[in-house]
Design a protein around this motif. Structure first.
Motif, PDB file in Angstrom:
ATOM      1  N   VAL A 154      -1.653   2.213   4.683  1.00  0.00           N
ATOM      2  CA  VAL A 154      -2.932   1.826   5.287  1.00  0.00           C
ATOM      3  C   VAL A 154      -3.403   0.547   4.601  1.00  0.00           C
TER       4      VAL A 154
ATOM      5  N   ILE B  98      -2.328   0.089  10.099  1.00  0.00           N
ATOM      6  CA  ILE B  98      -1.500   1.172   9.590  1.00  0.00           C
ATOM      7  C   ILE B  98      -0.051   0.871   9.956  1.00  0.00           C
TER       8      ILE B  98
ATOM      9  N   SER C 150       0.855  -1.177   0.000  1.00  0.00           N
ATOM     10  CA  SER C 150       0.000   0.000   0.000  1.00  0.00           C
ATOM     11  C   SER C 150       0.890   1.225   0.000  1.00  0.00           C
ATOM     12  N   GLU C 151       0.685   2.119  -0.941  1.00  0.00           N
ATOM     13  CA  GLU C 151       1.492   3.345  -1.020  1.00  0.00           C
ATOM     14  C   GLU C 151       1.349   4.190   0.235  1.00  0.00           C
ATOM     15  N   SER C 152       0.146   4.221   0.797  1.00  0.00           N
ATOM     16  CA  SER C 152      -0.126   5.075   1.955  1.00  0.00           C
ATOM     17  C   SER C 152       0.246   4.413   3.284  1.00  0.00           C
TER      18      SER C 152
ATOM     19  N   ASP D 285       4.347   1.661   8.900  1.00  0.00           N
ATOM     20  CA  ASP D 285       5.286   2.633   8.341  1.00  0.00           C
ATOM     21  C   ASP D 285       6.037   2.073   7.142  1.00  0.00           C
TER      22      ASP D 285
ATOM     23  N   ALA E 284       5.526   0.569   2.853  1.00  0.00           N
ATOM     24  CA  ALA E 284       4.643   0.374   1.697  1.00  0.00           C
ATOM     25  C   ALA E 284       4.476  -1.093   1.348  1.00  0.00           C
TER      26      ALA E 284
END
Length: 191
Positions: A75, A108, A71-73, A110, A112
């Motif tokens: 999340v 979530i 995930s790029e964000s 830290d 990607a």
């Protein structure tokens, strides 16, 4: 273990041998000549199977898997996981632990790209499905006793439900004792 076989055993436990014979592996045509009432019994048994399998996975025999996610964000929505997570065990990236937080709908982190090890709840099964448990983890009698207990409770047979619940709990205790005895600690050596 096949769901059909486990339900056939549960049907025999509650005295419904005629339905058990109709869905047994010898007759590959499961719904071929079931009456409406017998079809309802099978549907109720299937509901009980899914309930018992979920209880076993959440409380007694945790099912675990490892999955790579990106995930790029950072999340990771639980809906993106291949199975339904109930407990996050560890999160890592490039074989190093990653700090993470949990929200009601997502994880979530830290990073990607992560590898998540998590406990999961089994998906709902149909009559022709496979149990999430192998016969090594949970034997057919254990699951069928749980189904019989649930079915008798739904059917209003409280005394019979109590009897099967007792057998189900005894099977769980036996399984847990077996698992604990396999975890032997070496004796202490005092130097």
């Amino acid at each position: 273990m096949k769901v059909k076989d486990i339900i056939a055993t549960a049907l025999r436990f509650v005295g419904r041998e005629e339905i058990s014979r109709k869905i047994s592996p010898v007759d590959d045509a499961c719904d071929a000549d079931l009456t409406d009432e017998e079809g309802e019994v099978i549907e109720t048994m299937l509901y009980c199977f899914n309930s018992v399998e979920d209880e076993l996975a959440r409380c007694y025999i945790p099912l675990e898997t490892k999955e790579n996610l990106s995930s790029e964000s950072g999340v990771y929505n639980y809906s993106d996981f291949s199975l339904r997570p109930v407990k996050i065990i560890s999160v890592s990236a490039a074989d190093k632990k990653v700090e993470y937080s949990i929200t009601p709908l997502s994880l979530i982190a830290d990073s990607a790209e992560i590898t998540v090890r998590y406990g999961y709840a089994p998906l709902k099964k149909g009559i022709d499905g496979e149990s999430a448990f192998s016969s090594v983890l949970a034997n057919e009698r254990l699951v069928a006793a749980g189904i019989a207990s649930e079915y008798c409770l739904i059917d209003g047979e409280a005394k019979l439900a109590e009897t099967w619940e007792s057998i189900y709990r005894n099977e769980i205790e036996t399984l847990q004792r077996t698992r604990l005895s396999a975890l032997r600690l070496p004796p202490r050596r005092w130097v």
